[in-house]
Design a protein around this motif. Structure first.
Motif, short mmCIF file in Angstrom:
data_model
loop_
_atom_site.label_atom_id
_atom_site.label_comp_id
_atom_site.label_asym_id
_atom_site.label_seq_id
_atom_site.Cartn_x
_atom_site.Cartn_y
_atom_site.Cartn_z
N GLN A 1 0.41 -3.82 -3.83
CA GLN A 1 0.73 -2.66 -4.51
C GLN A 1 -0.19 -2.46 -6.14
O GLN A 1 -0.64 -1.36 -6.43
CB GLN A 1 2.24 -2.53 -4.86
N SER A 2 -0.22 -3.73 -6.78
CA SER A 2 -0.86 -3.85 -7.77
C SER A 2 -2.33 -3.52 -8.02
O SER A 2 -3.08 -2.79 -8.68
CB SER A 2 -0.81 -4.99 -8.69
N GLY A 3 -3.02 -4.03 -6.66
CA GLY A 3 -4.36 -3.66 -6.39
C GLY A 3 -4.69 -2.27 -6.16
O GLY A 3 -5.63 -1.84 -6.58
N ALA A 4 -3.81 -1.55 -5.23
CA ALA A 4 -4.01 -0.14 -4.81
C ALA A 4 -3.75 0.56 -6.10
O ALA A 4 -4.38 1.53 -6.18
CB ALA A 4 -3.19 -0.17 -3.53
N SER A 5 -2.86 0.25 -6.77
CA SER A 5 -2.44 1.13 -8.02
C SER A 5 -3.55 1.06 -9.07
O SER A 5 -3.96 1.93 -9.81
CB SER A 5 -1.26 0.85 -8.59
N LEU A 6 -4.47 -0.12 -9.24
CA LEU A 6 -5.53 0.01 -10.09
C LEU A 6 -6.84 0.79 -9.59
O LEU A 6 -7.71 0.91 -10.55
CB LEU A 6 -5.65 -1.51 -10.24
N ILE A 7 -6.92 1.32 -8.52
CA ILE A 7 -8.04 1.81 -8.07
C ILE A 7 -8.04 3.42 -8.74
O ILE A 7 -7.13 4.18 -8.87
CB ILE A 7 -8.07 2.28 -6.45
N LEU B 1 -9.88 6.85 4.08
CA LEU B 1 -9.77 6.47 2.72
C LEU B 1 -9.36 4.97 2.68
O LEU B 1 -9.86 4.28 1.82
CB LEU B 1 -8.78 7.33 1.94
N PHE B 2 -8.13 4.71 3.70
CA PHE B 2 -7.91 3.20 3.59
C PHE B 2 -9.05 2.25 3.78
O PHE B 2 -9.10 1.23 3.08
CB PHE B 2 -6.65 3.20 4.44
N ARG B 3 -9.56 2.69 4.91
CA ARG B 3 -10.45 1.77 5.45
C ARG B 3 -11.90 1.53 4.58
O ARG B 3 -12.36 0.40 4.49
CB ARG B 3 -10.94 2.16 6.88
N LEU B 4 -12.22 2.50 3.82
CA LEU B 4 -13.33 2.79 3.29
C LEU B 4 -13.42 2.35 1.67
O LEU B 4 -14.34 1.78 0.92
CB LEU B 4 -14.31 4.31 3.29
N ILE B 5 -12.32 2.71 1.15
CA ILE B 5 -11.84 2.49 -0.22
C ILE B 5 -10.92 1.57 -0.70
O ILE B 5 -11.19 0.64 -1.38
CB ILE B 5 -11.67 3.99 -0.86
N LEU B 6 -9.52 1.79 -0.21
CA LEU B 6 -8.49 1.23 -0.42
C LEU B 6 -8.64 -0.28 -0.22
O LEU B 6 -8.35 -1.24 -0.89
CB LEU B 6 -7.13 1.75 -0.07
N PHE C 1 0.88 -1.14 0.00
CA PHE C 1 0.11 0.32 0.09
C PHE C 1 0.79 1.12 -0.01
O PHE C 1 0.39 2.24 -0.60
CB PHE C 1 -0.91 -0.04 1.21
N LEU C 2 1.95 1.17 0.60
CA LEU C 2 2.78 2.35 0.91
C LEU C 2 3.29 2.63 -0.41
O LEU C 2 3.77 3.74 -1.00
CB LEU C 2 3.88 2.03 1.76
N MET C 3 3.83 1.57 -1.18
CA MET C 3 4.43 1.80 -2.62
C MET C 3 3.53 2.15 -3.51
O MET C 3 3.84 3.01 -4.62
CB MET C 3 5.02 0.56 -2.90
N ALA C 4 2.18 1.89 -3.29
CA ALA C 4 1.28 2.50 -4.35
C ALA C 4 0.79 3.98 -4.22
O ALA C 4 0.52 4.70 -5.10
CB ALA C 4 -0.07 1.52 -4.29
N GLU C 5 0.58 4.51 -2.64
CA GLU C 5 0.30 5.64 -2.41
C GLU C 5 1.22 6.66 -2.36
O GLU C 5 0.89 7.64 -2.49
CB GLU C 5 -0.40 5.50 -1.06
N SER C 6 2.72 6.24 -2.24
CA SER C 6 3.90 7.07 -1.79
C SER C 6 4.93 6.92 -2.84
O SER C 6 5.48 5.86 -3.03
CB SER C 6 4.31 7.00 -0.43
N LYS C 7 5.10 7.96 -3.74
CA LYS C 7 6.12 7.75 -4.67
C LYS C 7 7.42 7.65 -3.89
O LYS C 7 8.34 6.98 -4.54
CB LYS C 7 6.37 9.34 -5.51
N PHE C 8 7.51 8.31 -2.92
CA PHE C 8 9.07 7.91 -2.28
C PHE C 8 9.04 6.50 -1.81
O PHE C 8 10.37 6.06 -2.03
CB PHE C 8 9.02 9.09 -0.82
#
Length: 274
Positions: A164-170, A188-193, A105-112
């Motif tokens: 990462q792939s699942g979160a990136s496809l949202i 957002l994490f609990r309700l959407i991601l 999830f961190l890799m999908a949500e944070s560029k750093f």
């Protein structure tokens, strides 16, 4: 009853519509369709051993193998060895999920985080983890801890990639819609991601759990303990029926593990395939 059809001439009686079998008959037909290949294989196995086409030391008959398996079950020997292996595999996979899913999830949500963690994933994923057995054994001994860590190191990467792939496809539009309806960023994490990535995480689990079982059985063959050591000991003393009985157990465990995860996918992520 049949229906009559007129085709610019004499009346032609249409064939009655075939009805699909229902209930128990339908279940039996589906069962035969699925397992007929296995039944044929067992029959060929029995015939080849009965007529001596293969020496019993290399391939004992199915009746002998299943008789040995029943003996292992009735004496409780199987449950002791299998329980140890399953505990190690499940513990390692659970730790891998606890670390790998948040990292994904961190890799999908944070560029750093993606920039920082991607090289480690690229280096670590293809590494043959079995090569770490001597190192982990030297550090943590030959008991369960080294094997749990080995399973963790093997299974964490499928969870990272799946999350990462699942979160990136949202879709970004879905996030904007949530914000427009008053969803806070902290929610957002609990309700959407999390709900949207359940199919990907279950797919990651379906990959990681068999890999974890393979890893722990292999490690036990090298360093001892559990079902892996039992297979090696039986092979060492030419106890072929026990070897085949244990191999059948590993296949059955893998089948039910996969079937259980498939049920979870149908139960909690059926919408992803619709």
């Amino acid at each position: 009853m049949t229906k009559a059809t007129v085709l610019n001439g004499p009346v032609v009686a249409a064939a009655p519509a075939l009805k699909r079998p229902a209930g128990l008959l339908h279940w039996v037909e589906r069962w035969i369709e699925r397992w007929i290949a296995l039944v044929v294989l067992l029959a060929l196995w029995q015939v080849s051993t009965h007529y001596g086409w293969v020496r019993a030391v290399f391939l004992p008959s199915p009746s002998v193998v299943f008789g040995t398996l029943w003996q292992l079950v009735s004496t409780g020997e199987l449950f002791a060895t299998l329980g140890t292996s399953l505990w190690r595999a499940v513990a390692g996979v659970a730790l891998a999920a606890l670390v790998g899913i948040p990292a994904g999830f961190l890799m999908a949500e944070s560029k750093f985080c993606r920039w920082w963690l991607s090289p480690y994933v690229a280096f670590g994923f293809p590494l043959p983890k079995i090569a770490l057995i001597p190192v982990l054994t030297a550090w943590f001994g030959m008991d369960s801890l080294s094997k749990v860590i080995l399973v963790f190191a093997t299974c964490v990467f499928p969870f990272i990639v799946a999350a990462q792939s699942g979160a990136s496809l949202i879709s970004q539009k879905l996030r904007w819609a949530a914000f427009s309806l008053g969803t806070k960023r902290s929610e957002l994490f609990r309700l959407i991601l999390l709900p949207a990535t359940v199919p990907s995480m279950l797919s990651g689990l379906r990959i990681a759990l068999p890999i974890g079982l393979i890893t722990v059985f292999t490690a036990e063959m090298v360093t001892g303990g559990g079902l892996g050591e039992a297979i090696v000991q039986a092979q060492r003393y030419f106890q072929s029926p026990q070897v085949y009985a244990y191999v059948i157990v590993t296949m059955v465990v893998g089948y039910f593990a996969d079937a259980g995860i498939a049920w979870l996918q149908r139960r909690f992520a059926a919408w992803a395939t619709e």
